[in-house]
Motif scaffolding. Structure first.
Motif, PDB file in Angstrom:
ATOM      1  N   TYR A   1      -7.650  -2.391  -5.907  1.00  0.00           N
ATOM      2  CA  TYR A   1      -6.947  -1.197  -6.369  1.00  0.00           C
ATOM      3  C   TYR A   1      -5.446  -1.447  -6.466  1.00  0.00           C
ATOM      4  CZ  TYR A   1     -11.139   1.708  -5.795  1.00  0.00           C
ATOM      5  OH  TYR A   1     -12.383   2.263  -5.930  1.00  0.00           O
ATOM      6  N   LEU A   2      -4.927  -2.239  -5.551  1.00  0.00           N
ATOM      7  CA  LEU A   2      -3.489  -2.481  -5.496  1.00  0.00           C
ATOM      8  C   LEU A   2      -3.000  -3.179  -6.754  1.00  0.00           C
ATOM      9  CD1 LEU A   2      -0.853  -2.469  -3.774  1.00  0.00           C
ATOM     10  CD2 LEU A   2      -1.543  -4.716  -2.940  1.00  0.00           C
ATOM     11  N   SER A   3      -3.762  -4.124  -7.252  1.00  0.00           N
ATOM     12  CA  SER A   3      -3.280  -4.977  -8.339  1.00  0.00           C
ATOM     13  C   SER A   3      -3.629  -4.464  -9.728  1.00  0.00           C
ATOM     14  CB  SER A   3      -3.848  -6.388  -8.174  1.00  0.00           C
ATOM     15  OG  SER A   3      -5.254  -6.371  -8.310  1.00  0.00           O
ATOM     16  N   SER A   4      -4.315  -3.336  -9.824  1.00  0.00           N
ATOM     17  CA  SER A   4      -4.664  -2.749 -11.128  1.00  0.00           C
ATOM     18  C   SER A   4      -5.321  -3.758 -12.063  1.00  0.00           C
ATOM     19  CB  SER A   4      -3.418  -2.164 -11.798  1.00  0.00           C
ATOM     20  OG  SER A   4      -2.801  -1.205 -10.982  1.00  0.00           O
ATOM     21  N   ASN A   5      -6.178  -4.605 -11.503  1.00  0.00           N
ATOM     22  CA  ASN A   5      -6.910  -5.622 -12.262  1.00  0.00           C
ATOM     23  C   ASN A   5      -6.019  -6.695 -12.884  1.00  0.00           C
ATOM     24  OD1 ASN A   5      -9.349  -4.377 -11.685  1.00  0.00           O
ATOM     25  ND2 ASN A   5      -9.291  -3.118 -13.529  1.00  0.00           N
ATOM     26  N   ILE A   6      -4.768  -6.783 -12.432  1.00  0.00           N
ATOM     27  CA  ILE A   6      -3.910  -7.882 -12.866  1.00  0.00           C
ATOM     28  C   ILE A   6      -4.198  -9.123 -12.025  1.00  0.00           C
ATOM     29  CG2 ILE A   6      -1.513  -8.672 -13.085  1.00  0.00           C
ATOM     30  CD1 ILE A   6      -0.719  -5.781 -13.560  1.00  0.00           C
ATOM     31  N   ARG A   7      -4.565  -8.910 -10.797  1.00  0.00           N
ATOM     32  CA  ARG A   7      -4.824 -10.014  -9.869  1.00  0.00           C
ATOM     33  C   ARG A   7      -5.907  -9.558  -8.894  1.00  0.00           C
ATOM     34  NH1 ARG A   7      -1.132 -13.518  -7.251  1.00  0.00           N
ATOM     35  NH2 ARG A   7       0.008 -13.555  -9.209  1.00  0.00           N
ATOM     36  N   ASN A   8      -6.754 -10.463  -8.462  1.00  0.00           N
ATOM     37  CA  ASN A   8      -7.677 -10.138  -7.381  1.00  0.00           C
ATOM     38  C   ASN A   8      -7.439 -11.090  -6.217  1.00  0.00           C
ATOM     39  OD1 ASN A   8      -8.974 -12.557  -8.015  1.00  0.00           O
ATOM     40  ND2 ASN A   8     -10.667 -11.574  -9.085  1.00  0.00           N
ATOM     41  N   GLN A   9      -8.126 -10.838  -5.117  1.00  0.00           N
ATOM     42  CA  GLN A   9      -7.879 -11.606  -3.911  1.00  0.00           C
ATOM     43  C   GLN A   9      -8.208 -13.089  -4.106  1.00  0.00           C
ATOM     44  OE1 GLN A   9      -9.859  -9.969  -0.517  1.00  0.00           O
ATOM     45  NE2 GLN A   9      -8.582 -11.051   0.958  1.00  0.00           N
ATOM     46  N   ARG A  10      -9.260 -13.359  -4.862  1.00  0.00           N
ATOM     47  CA  ARG A  10      -9.662 -14.754  -5.079  1.00  0.00           C
ATOM     48  C   ARG A  10      -8.574 -15.524  -5.799  1.00  0.00           C
ATOM     49  NH1 ARG A  10     -12.624 -16.966  -9.494  1.00  0.00           N
ATOM     50  NH2 ARG A  10     -13.186 -14.882 -10.185  1.00  0.00           N
ATOM     51  N   TRP A  11      -8.010 -14.942  -6.855  1.00  0.00           N
ATOM     52  CA  TRP A  11      -6.982 -15.657  -7.598  1.00  0.00           C
ATOM     53  C   TRP A  11      -5.680 -15.761  -6.805  1.00  0.00           C
ATOM     54  CZ3 TRP A  11      -7.179 -19.009 -11.284  1.00  0.00           C
ATOM     55  CH2 TRP A  11      -8.289 -19.037 -12.136  1.00  0.00           C
ATOM     56  N   SER A  12      -5.384 -14.787  -5.978  1.00  0.00           N
ATOM     57  CA  SER A  12      -4.210 -14.896  -5.097  1.00  0.00           C
ATOM     58  C   SER A  12      -4.363 -16.091  -4.168  1.00  0.00           C
ATOM     59  CB  SER A  12      -4.021 -13.612  -4.281  1.00  0.00           C
ATOM     60  OG  SER A  12      -3.636 -12.544  -5.113  1.00  0.00           O
TER      61      SER A  12
ATOM     62  N   GLU B   1       3.450  -5.169 -11.624  1.00  0.00           N
ATOM     63  CA  GLU B   1       2.854  -4.438 -10.513  1.00  0.00           C
ATOM     64  C   GLU B   1       3.831  -4.324  -9.353  1.00  0.00           C
ATOM     65  OE1 GLU B   1       0.519  -1.928  -9.123  1.00  0.00           O
ATOM     66  OE2 GLU B   1      -0.467  -3.043 -10.722  1.00  0.00           O
ATOM     67  N   VAL B   2       4.149  -5.455  -8.713  1.00  0.00           N
ATOM     68  CA  VAL B   2       4.977  -5.405  -7.499  1.00  0.00           C
ATOM     69  C   VAL B   2       6.357  -4.825  -7.792  1.00  0.00           C
ATOM     70  CG1 VAL B   2       6.078  -6.799  -5.700  1.00  0.00           C
ATOM     71  CG2 VAL B   2       3.729  -7.304  -6.417  1.00  0.00           C
ATOM     72  N   ASN B   3       7.011  -5.303  -8.855  1.00  0.00           N
ATOM     73  CA  ASN B   3       8.361  -4.824  -9.146  1.00  0.00           C
ATOM     74  C   ASN B   3       8.360  -3.343  -9.518  1.00  0.00           C
ATOM     75  OD1 ASN B   3      10.957  -5.885  -8.908  1.00  0.00           O
ATOM     76  ND2 ASN B   3      11.207  -6.122 -11.111  1.00  0.00           N
ATOM     77  N   ILE B   4       7.293  -2.887 -10.166  1.00  0.00           N
ATOM     78  CA  ILE B   4       7.172  -1.455 -10.486  1.00  0.00           C
ATOM     79  C   ILE B   4       7.013  -0.649  -9.195  1.00  0.00           C
ATOM     80  CG2 ILE B   4       5.878   0.276 -11.792  1.00  0.00           C
ATOM     81  CD1 ILE B   4       7.242  -1.880 -13.517  1.00  0.00           C
ATOM     82  N   LEU B   5       6.192  -1.153  -8.267  1.00  0.00           N
ATOM     83  CA  LEU B   5       5.999  -0.451  -6.999  1.00  0.00           C
ATOM     84  C   LEU B   5       7.312  -0.326  -6.230  1.00  0.00           C
ATOM     85  CD1 LEU B   5       2.642  -2.013  -5.711  1.00  0.00           C
ATOM     86  CD2 LEU B   5       2.981   0.151  -6.906  1.00  0.00           C
ATOM     87  N   ARG B   6       8.205  -1.277  -6.411  1.00  0.00           N
ATOM     88  CA  ARG B   6       9.471  -1.260  -5.671  1.00  0.00           C
ATOM     89  C   ARG B   6      10.447  -0.200  -6.166  1.00  0.00           C
ATOM     90  NH1 ARG B   6      10.535  -7.697  -4.321  1.00  0.00           N
ATOM     91  NH2 ARG B   6       8.878  -7.824  -2.769  1.00  0.00           N
ATOM     92  N   ASN B   7      10.090   0.487  -7.254  1.00  0.00           N
ATOM     93  CA  ASN B   7      10.874   1.676  -7.618  1.00  0.00           C
ATOM     94  C   ASN B   7      10.875   2.683  -6.471  1.00  0.00           C
ATOM     95  OD1 ASN B   7      11.690   0.977 -10.264  1.00  0.00           O
ATOM     96  ND2 ASN B   7       9.689   1.563 -11.086  1.00  0.00           N
ATOM     97  N   ALA B   8       9.781   2.703  -5.709  1.00  0.00           N
ATOM     98  CA  ALA B   8       9.642   3.685  -4.633  1.00  0.00           C
ATOM     99  C   ALA B   8      10.684   3.478  -3.536  1.00  0.00           C
ATOM    100  CB  ALA B   8       8.230   3.613  -4.041  1.00  0.00           C
TER     101      ALA B   8
ATOM    102  N   PHE C   1       0.834  -1.209   0.000  1.00  0.00           N
ATOM    103  CA  PHE C   1       0.000   0.000   0.000  1.00  0.00           C
ATOM    104  C   PHE C   1       0.868   1.258   0.000  1.00  0.00           C
ATOM    105  CE2 PHE C   1      -3.778  -2.199   2.367  1.00  0.00           C
ATOM    106  CZ  PHE C   1      -4.093  -2.874   1.200  1.00  0.00           C
ATOM    107  N   PHE C   2       1.874   1.281   0.876  1.00  0.00           N
ATOM    108  CA  PHE C   2       2.766   2.448   0.949  1.00  0.00           C
ATOM    109  C   PHE C   2       3.515   2.645  -0.372  1.00  0.00           C
ATOM    110  CE2 PHE C   2       2.594   1.717   5.677  1.00  0.00           C
ATOM    111  CZ  PHE C   2       2.021   2.941   5.983  1.00  0.00           C
ATOM    112  N   GLN C   3       3.957   1.538  -0.989  1.00  0.00           N
ATOM    113  CA  GLN C   3       4.660   1.639  -2.270  1.00  0.00           C
ATOM    114  C   GLN C   3       3.731   2.197  -3.343  1.00  0.00           C
ATOM    115  OE1 GLN C   3       7.850   0.991  -2.318  1.00  0.00           O
ATOM    116  NE2 GLN C   3       8.388  -1.018  -1.513  1.00  0.00           N
ATOM    117  N   LYS C   4       2.480   1.735  -3.322  1.00  0.00           N
ATOM    118  CA  LYS C   4       1.517   2.186  -4.324  1.00  0.00           C
ATOM    119  C   LYS C   4       1.276   3.688  -4.193  1.00  0.00           C
ATOM    120  CE  LYS C   4      -1.806   1.067  -7.431  1.00  0.00           C
ATOM    121  NZ  LYS C   4      -1.610   0.286  -8.655  1.00  0.00           N
ATOM    122  N   MET C   5       1.212   4.174  -2.974  1.00  0.00           N
ATOM    123  CA  MET C   5       0.972   5.601  -2.768  1.00  0.00           C
ATOM    124  C   MET C   5       2.170   6.452  -3.186  1.00  0.00           C
ATOM    125  SD  MET C   5      -1.340   5.871   0.714  1.00  0.00           S
ATOM    126  CE  MET C   5      -0.446   4.712   1.754  1.00  0.00           C
TER     127      MET C   5
END
Length: 772
Positions: A410-421, A249-256, A60-64
């Motif tokens: 919102y976190l996954s930008s429709n790449i993944r949802n909680q059910r599929w995780s 998604e995750v690797n892009i967020l880690r730019n932060a 969440f913090f990375q996304k913000m």
């Protein structure tokens, strides 16, 4: 901007509510007074919840911070582009696989292509790979008897080359022609500054910005074939590749937090940075991940972009996928231990937090097991592992869980949802818990294993292997069913309402376990190579053809092409067809044989088996196929529910695939024909070679040849074969089709046959004879 603010507000609300929930759970709900066994399971459940939530908070913090951490793409003068060494790592991969990657590398754009130096880095020292390098005119760096796996291979290449930048590709990763132009400019951003409308040199004296020291640029890992989650669950049109969530998604967020992971391929690296850290690390089975950590410790930025620039093959068997994930888990934990990244003072605080989250991620599979077992223990074995009541749960858990679920979307930008995780974690869970535990305790596995990309042969042994892999999920599913039956039996009214939370989790977990069983059962693969959707211009010709037909492709593959044609064309089977496929960059001539034709919307789909006419055509055709974005989904189908998934899986597994291999278009007709021998019938279908017919009035012995005239007075000669179709329709062979082709009458013939107008005299004659 408003949507972004709403997302950030939701993240903050979720963090507050989940923190209150976790605090309530810690203080009021742990069952210390229910005996030691209950207390142990209660603590494990709490830890599983807390670790899951806290690792999500980090995202969440990375996304913000995502927008602030995005680098502007600089515009660099062409003369400033440096030399680049392109390393293609190979161990034991087939030469046919390497061919496509080397071929694509030779087509990469660059202002001065003399500055691009391509090398096949072969740690097998194979003669056929050296021959491939000579064929393409690229460098060959053989390194036989390599004991240091991929790191040793790359370090050998580093010692024999000198360009300031290095692009690395796995053997199966095929770059797009734009790869270098989309990555190299980032390494010059420290020499440039953005003006109002243009990028300018930072200083004529060459001063660089110390805060923009780029060590590595990582583009997403992408795949042109469906992964096992997409393929085995019949979801290749519903969900993105499972690895997209990390890469895009995750690797892009880690730019932060400057914690971007090098994933081993599709990457450009600074040679100076690599020399500073002593080359690729050796004491790890994930040298790529450890390389990025060491670059960050040396003060370099590792940056991830979100635009796919290369695609490869993902693993296609359950066994190889599980081995791959075990290697990733062990390797990343090894590398975190080797670099001490979580406590390293060479890294900023938030980078260390990210690496702590990376470590805890691999424990999420143990957490998933706890989440599945907890309601089973309560409902089936009377364990009391949460000391609370129904209304307290609704007050503290329900609002936080609702907000958490929304935030995950919102976190996954429709790449993944909680059910599929949950589904993915449930599938992998039984096989990762022990390796993660052993690696955490320092019991290492250091042997590097190349992931197999070969397709499953679907034999009996493979079926038995799948059943063995499914056993843990089957046991947990049966326990869940038993728990529901025992817990719900005899309850009604308020008692059933108070039981609803436990029943909800039991059913929720059962859905994921059913997915896991479907996954392990698998699915038979029929195609030798992957079809990639492509809408490109094609010209069809053959020797003696009266006209060149211009059509469009539907999809392309190495062995075949599917064409969309507006009307059912006559394409001779006894002559070689030549397909000329054109894009804005490439042109290839292919020898083709039509193997299947079927209706497609308002037109027809022709599927052809193809073979390039020359080596140059082969190289161009490989680029037509692979120098594009893959056609698999990049976002989830938001309308697809668990019910839809289950129904689709059940239906697909029950339905038998039809084996219908018509090589001609079967054109439906409803046309009266008046033959030269006085017989009348109704023509039901036409495929240029045969008519089918029914409703005969008059005698027609087998072998009889007759003619009939169409509305435009085209004379068609047919022979009654004496055979019938499975629908009981007579089969009439067209005897003068070649003459009609030579006379250029086929288009008019088709118009006459498919036009609904029926000649008045034929209709009148038919009515007269039928009433006699």
């Amino acid at each position: 901007m408003k949507n972004e603010k709403r997302q950030h507000a939701l993240f903050i609300v979720t963090i507050i509510l989940m923190s209150i929930y976790l605090l309530w759970r810690l203080i009021f709900t742990l069952p210390f007074d229910e005996g030691p066994l209950n207390a142990v399971f209660g603590i494990l459940l709490y830890l599983a919840e807390a670790l899951t939530v806290l690792t999500t908070f980090e995202l969440f913090f990375q996304k913000m911070q995502k927008k602030r951490s995005t680098l502007d793409f600089p515009v660099i003068p062409e003369e400033e582009y440096p030399d680049v060494d392109v390393f293609i790592a190979t161990h034991n991969e087939p030469v046919d696989l390497l061919y496509k990657t080397v071929n694509a590398c030779t087509f990469m754009d660059y202002p001065d292509k003399r500055k691009v130096h391509i090398y096949l880095c072969d740690d097998g020292g194979r003669a056929e790979v050296e021959e491939l390098a000579k064929q393409f005119g690229v460098g060959y760096l053989g390194f036989p008897d390599n004991k240091e796996a991929k790191s040793g291979n790359y370090n050998n290449a580093l010692s024999k080359t000198s360009s300031p930048l290095i692009a690395t590709f796995d053997a199966d990763m095929i770059p797009q022609h734009t790869f270098l132009m989309k990555t190299v400019p980032y390494f010059l951003i420290d020499k440039s500054i953005q003006g109002q409308d243009v990028w300018l040199p930072r200083s004529r004296k060459g001063k660089r910005s110390a805060s923009l020291k780029i060590g590595l640029v990582q583009t997403p890992q992408s795949f042109y074939n469906p992964d096992l989650f997409q393929f085995n669950l019949y979801a290749e049109q519903e969900i993105p590749n499972e690895q997209d969530f990390f890469s895009r998604e995750v690797n892009i967020l880690r730019n932060a937090s400057n914690a971007v992971a090098y994933t081993g391929s599709n990457t450009v690296i600074s040679r100076q940075a690599m020399e500073e850290i002593g080359g690729f690390p050796l004491r790890t089975i994930t040298e790529d991940f450890e390389t990025s950590v060491r670059l960050q410790q040396a003060g370099y930025i590792t940056y991830a972009t979100d635009e796919v620039q290369a695609a490869g093959l993902t693993t296609t068997t359950i066994k190889s996928m599980i081995k791959q994930r075990i290697r990733w888990a062990r390797g990343i934990i090894q590398s975190l231990q080797n670099t001490r990244a979580i406590v390293s003072r060479k890294l900023p605080f938030w980078t260390r937090v990210t690496y702590l989250s990376s470590f805890l991620y691999w424990w999420s599979f143990f957490n998933r097991l706890i989440f599945i077992l907890a309601p089973i223990l309560f409902a089936l074995f009377d364990f009391k592992i949460v000391n609370t009541g129904f209304w307290e749960i609704l007050i503290f858990w329900l609002p936080s869980y609702f907000c958490y679920s929304m935030s995950m979307r919102y976190l996954s930008s429709n790449i993944r949802n909680q059910r599929w995780s949950q589904v993915i974690d449930t599938i992998l869970m039984p096989y990762l818990i022990l390796p993660v535990l052993l690696e955490t305790l320092g019991i290492h596995e250091r042997r590097f294993k190349v992931t197999s990309k070969n397709k499953s042969k679907n034999n009996r042994r493979q079926w038995l292997t799948s059943l063995l892999y499914a056993l843990p999920h089957l046991v947990l599913l049966l326990l869940s069913v038993a728990a529901i039956v025992r817990f719900a039996y005899g309850k009604y009214g308020l008692a059933l309402l108070y039981s609803s939370v436990i029943l909800f989790w039991l059913v929720y977990n059962m859905v994921a376990l059913i997915y896991a069983l479907f996954f392990m059962i698998g699915r038979r693969a029929y195609r030798e190579s992957e079809r990639i959707r492509a809408n490109e211009e094609v010209t069809i010709t053959w020797e003696g053809s009266p006209v060149d037909y211009r059509v469009r492709t539907v999809d392309v593959s190495e062995q075949g092409v599917a064409l969309y044609i507006g009307k059912p064309l006559y394409l001779p089977q006894e002559k070689d067809l030549i397909l000329t496929v054109r894009t804005t960059r490439y042109k290839a001539r292919l020898k083709a044989v039509i193997i299947y034709v079927k209706p497609d919307g308002q037109g027809w789909r022709y599927t052809a088996k193809v073979e390039p006419l020359s080596e140059q055509d082969k190289r161009q055709y490989m680029q037509i196929i692979y120098d594009r974005k893959h056609s698999l989904p990049e976002q989830m189908n938001l309308w697809d529910t668990a019910y839809d998934d289950m129904l689709r899986n059940i239906k697909k597994r029950i339905d038998s695939p039809l084996s219908d291999q018509r090589a001609r278009p079967r054109i439906p007709l409803r046309l009266s024909a008046f033959f030269s021998n006085g017989v009348i019938c109704t023509l039901r279908s036409f495929n240029y070679d045969f008519f089918t017919a029914s409703g005969f009035i008059g005698e027609m012995p087998a072998g009889t040849s007759v003619t009939f005239a169409t509305r435009s007075r085209i004379e068609v000669q047919v022979r009654y074969t004496g055979k019938t179709t499975i629908h009981g329709e007579a089969l009439l062979e067209v005897e003068n089709i070649d003459a009609l082709v030579e006379q250029g009458l086929l288009e008019q013939l088709l118009e006459d046959l498919t036009n609904p107008h029926v000649h008045a005299e034929i209709a009148a004659t038919r009515e007269e004879q039928s009433t006699r």
